[in-house]
Design a protein around this motif. Structure first.
Motif, mmCIF file in Angstrom:
data_model
loop_
_atom_site.group_PDB
_atom_site.id
_atom_site.type_symbol
_atom_site.label_atom_id
_atom_site.label_comp_id
_atom_site.label_asym_id
_atom_site.label_seq_id
_atom_site.Cartn_x
_atom_site.Cartn_y
_atom_site.Cartn_z
ATOM 1 N N PHE A 222 0.845 -1.199 0.000
ATOM 2 C CA PHE A 222 0.000 0.000 0.000
ATOM 3 C C PHE A 222 0.878 1.246 0.000
ATOM 4 C CE2 PHE A 222 -2.071 3.546 2.059
ATOM 5 C CZ PHE A 222 -3.300 3.604 1.420
ATOM 6 N N ALA A 223 1.855 1.264 0.900
ATOM 7 C CA ALA A 223 2.736 2.426 1.018
ATOM 8 C C ALA A 223 3.434 2.692 -0.317
ATOM 9 C CB ALA A 223 3.751 2.201 2.131
ATOM 10 N N ARG A 224 3.856 1.622 -0.949
ATOM 11 C CA ARG A 224 4.650 1.756 -2.162
ATOM 12 C C ARG A 224 3.799 2.197 -3.352
ATOM 13 N NH1 ARG A 224 9.203 -2.527 -4.038
ATOM 14 N NH2 ARG A 224 9.996 -2.172 -1.976
ATOM 15 N N GLU A 225 2.609 1.595 -3.465
ATOM 16 C CA GLU A 225 1.839 1.792 -4.700
ATOM 17 C C GLU A 225 0.800 2.905 -4.597
ATOM 18 O OE1 GLU A 225 0.386 -2.157 -5.453
ATOM 19 O OE2 GLU A 225 2.446 -2.869 -5.156
ATOM 20 N N ILE A 226 0.323 3.201 -3.398
ATOM 21 C CA ILE A 226 -0.806 4.121 -3.305
ATOM 22 C C ILE A 226 -0.433 5.435 -2.628
ATOM 23 C CG2 ILE A 226 -3.184 4.375 -2.449
ATOM 24 C CD1 ILE A 226 -3.331 1.270 -2.660
ATOM 25 N N ALA A 227 0.493 5.383 -1.687
ATOM 26 C CA ALA A 227 0.811 6.602 -0.939
ATOM 27 C C ALA A 227 1.588 7.598 -1.800
ATOM 28 C CB ALA A 227 1.617 6.240 0.305
ATOM 29 N N ASP A 228 1.354 8.875 -1.535
ATOM 30 C CA ASP A 228 2.171 9.929 -2.143
ATOM 31 C C ASP A 228 3.452 10.124 -1.339
ATOM 32 O OD1 ASP A 228 0.239 10.885 -4.129
ATOM 33 O OD2 ASP A 228 -0.939 11.429 -2.362
ATOM 34 N N ARG A 229 3.373 9.741 -0.067
ATOM 35 C CA ARG A 229 4.508 10.009 0.816
ATOM 36 C C ARG A 229 4.511 8.968 1.926
ATOM 37 N NH1 ARG A 229 4.997 14.954 4.510
ATOM 38 N NH2 ARG A 229 2.921 15.389 3.736
ATOM 39 N N VAL A 230 5.700 8.608 2.351
ATOM 40 C CA VAL A 230 5.847 7.674 3.470
ATOM 41 C C VAL A 230 6.527 8.414 4.609
ATOM 42 C CG1 VAL A 230 6.869 5.509 4.265
ATOM 43 C CG2 VAL A 230 6.069 5.712 1.905
ATOM 44 N N ILE A 231 5.964 8.195 5.807
ATOM 45 C CA ILE A 231 6.564 8.757 7.019
ATOM 46 C C ILE A 231 7.067 7.598 7.860
ATOM 47 C CG2 ILE A 231 5.945 9.811 9.233
ATOM 48 C CD1 ILE A 231 4.168 11.701 7.718
ATOM 49 N N PHE A 232 8.303 7.686 8.295
ATOM 50 C CA PHE A 232 8.848 6.645 9.167
ATOM 51 C C PHE A 232 9.028 7.225 10.565
ATOM 52 C CE2 PHE A 232 12.551 4.708 11.254
ATOM 53 C CZ PHE A 232 12.076 3.408 11.385
ATOM 54 N N MET A 233 8.416 6.555 11.546
ATOM 55 C CA MET A 233 8.518 7.004 12.941
ATOM 56 C C MET A 233 9.299 6.006 13.771
ATOM 57 S SD MET A 233 4.798 8.432 14.049
ATOM 58 C CE MET A 233 5.444 9.164 15.567
ATOM 59 N N ASP A 234 10.025 6.528 14.731
ATOM 60 C CA ASP A 234 10.612 5.679 15.777
ATOM 61 C C ASP A 234 10.816 6.541 17.010
ATOM 62 O OD1 ASP A 234 11.563 3.437 17.022
ATOM 63 O OD2 ASP A 234 13.431 3.316 15.899
ATOM 64 N N GLY A 235 10.543 5.974 18.175
ATOM 65 C CA GLY A 235 10.751 6.695 19.429
ATOM 66 C C GLY A 235 9.985 8.011 19.521
ATOM 67 N N GLY A 236 8.789 8.068 18.897
ATOM 68 C CA GLY A 236 7.971 9.269 19.004
ATOM 69 C C GLY A 236 8.378 10.398 18.079
ATOM 70 N N GLU A 237 9.340 10.120 17.184
ATOM 71 C CA GLU A 237 9.789 11.147 16.249
ATOM 72 C C GLU A 237 9.578 10.687 14.820
ATOM 73 O OE1 GLU A 237 13.629 13.314 17.846
ATOM 74 O OE2 GLU A 237 13.857 11.136 17.976
ATOM 75 N N ILE A 238 9.395 11.662 13.930
ATOM 76 C CA ILE A 238 9.413 11.355 12.506
ATOM 77 C C ILE A 238 10.871 11.417 12.072
ATOM 78 C CG2 ILE A 238 8.743 12.138 10.215
ATOM 79 C CD1 ILE A 238 6.143 13.180 11.449
ATOM 80 N N LEU A 239 11.415 10.259 11.731
ATOM 81 C CA LEU A 239 12.836 10.219 11.377
ATOM 82 C C LEU A 239 13.052 10.391 9.880
ATOM 83 C CD1 LEU A 239 14.238 7.393 13.687
ATOM 84 C CD2 LEU A 239 14.149 9.869 14.068
ATOM 85 N N GLU A 240 12.003 10.084 9.113
ATOM 86 C CA GLU A 240 12.172 10.214 7.669
ATOM 87 C C GLU A 240 10.826 10.447 7.009
ATOM 88 O OE1 GLU A 240 15.163 7.731 6.255
ATOM 89 O OE2 GLU A 240 14.618 7.918 4.146
ATOM 90 N N GLN A 241 10.814 11.311 6.003
ATOM 91 C CA GLN A 241 9.627 11.531 5.167
ATOM 92 C C GLN A 241 10.113 11.535 3.739
ATOM 93 O OE1 GLN A 241 6.748 14.594 5.816
ATOM 94 N NE2 GLN A 241 7.722 15.225 7.727
#
Ligand code: ADP
Ligand code: MG
Length: 264
Positions: A222-241
């Motif tokens: 889903f993330a790969r084919e449908i999303a415009d953007r992926v957000i990666f979280m760890d430890g309560g922070e957004i580490l990557e967008q």
């Protein structure tokens, strides 16, 4: 009350057709603690109207809390969340109801009412919260059940439906007030593998409709084919967008790299 809804629908259509995208959801330095436990740390985030954002990250990283803050299932400890540029802190009563009218929420565990048919689950809020006539509300519910492919299940109770069908009813229910933002918290995680596809298909259709979607998911397809953007979280922070292609092929943060090695 119906006027409020049709105004919401009109403004949704307006924002979707607007060439310059407006901002649907904005986090400004948002933190959230449970007791002394800081679970969201100084998050800044901006989601444009019509965007589809996938949120991923390890268990306990704060993904559910992040989206629950948006419709105030949880309240912020610090910072500010704006919906369509309007501050939302401290809303209650009718203002909170109005906010939630614009924001649909789909839970991992469907959360349908066991004693109500599919159609009544979908129409309930229109009747109880928005003062619609029963016949009008039922008509709209049937139209939404048709949209998710369940017109022939309208009179079924949740226990008579498969998990995938129940989740599609829950999606129809989340759409009943014509929200322009819809939040999903791991909508396919409680489903048997053979039912995941039917729910993702409905979500894919929805994504094309121009609604703003924020989806916590472990479904990397889903993330790969449908999303415009992926957000990666760890430890309560957004580490990557990043755009999906960049995120999956060229993750920058070491923790995102490790996460992807595990899930792919
Ligand atoms: P995720 O959805 O990424 O698994 P959550 O947002 O559910 O993460 O949880 C983030 C952290 O906040 C976890 O450590 C969790 O135990 C804690 N947490 C979540 N909800 C509550 C709550 N209502 N009370 C106390 N702690 C909570
Ligand atoms: Mg969660």
């Amino acid at each position: 009350q119906q006027d409020t809804l049709s105004t919401a629908a009109t403004s949704a259509v307006f924002s979707h057709s607007n060439a310059a995208k407006t901002t649907a959801v904005e986090f400004r330095q948002v933190s959230k603690s449970f007791g002394h436990h800081l679970v969201i740390r100084n998050v800044d985030l901006s989601v444009a109207s019509g965007d589809v954002v996938a949120v991923c990250g390890p268990s306990g990283s704060g993904k559910s809390t992040l989206i629950r803050l948006i419709n105030q299932l949880e309240t912020v400890t610090d910072g500010e969340i704006l919906i369509h540029n309007k501050p939302t802190r401290g809303l209650n009563g009718s203002a909170l109801r109005e906010l939630r009218t614009h924001i649909g929420f789909v839970f991992q565990q469907f959360n349908l009412y066991a004693h109500l048919t599919a159609q009544d689950n979908v129409s309930l809020a229109l009747i109880k919260v928005h003062g619609w006539k029963k016949s009008d509300a039922r008509g709209k519910a049937l139209a939404l059940l048709t949209r998710v492919g369940l017109q022939d299940k309208a009179q079924h109770y949740p226990e008579q439906l498969s998990g995938g069908q129940q989740q599609r009813v829950a999606i129809a229910r989340a759409l009943v007030t014509d929200p322009d933002i819809i939040l999903f918290d791991e909508p396919t995680s409680a489903l048997d593998p053979e039912m995941i596809g039917e729910v993702l298909l409905v979500m894919q259709e929805l994504a094309k409709s121009g609604i703003t979607m924020i989806v916590v998911t472990h479904e990397m397809s889903f993330a790969r084919e449908i999303a415009d953007r992926v957000i990666f979280m760890d430890g309560g922070e957004i580490l990557e967008q990043a755009e999906p292609e960049d995120f999956f092929l060229r993750p920058q943060h070491p923790r995102a790299q490790r996460f992807l090695q595990k899930v792919l």
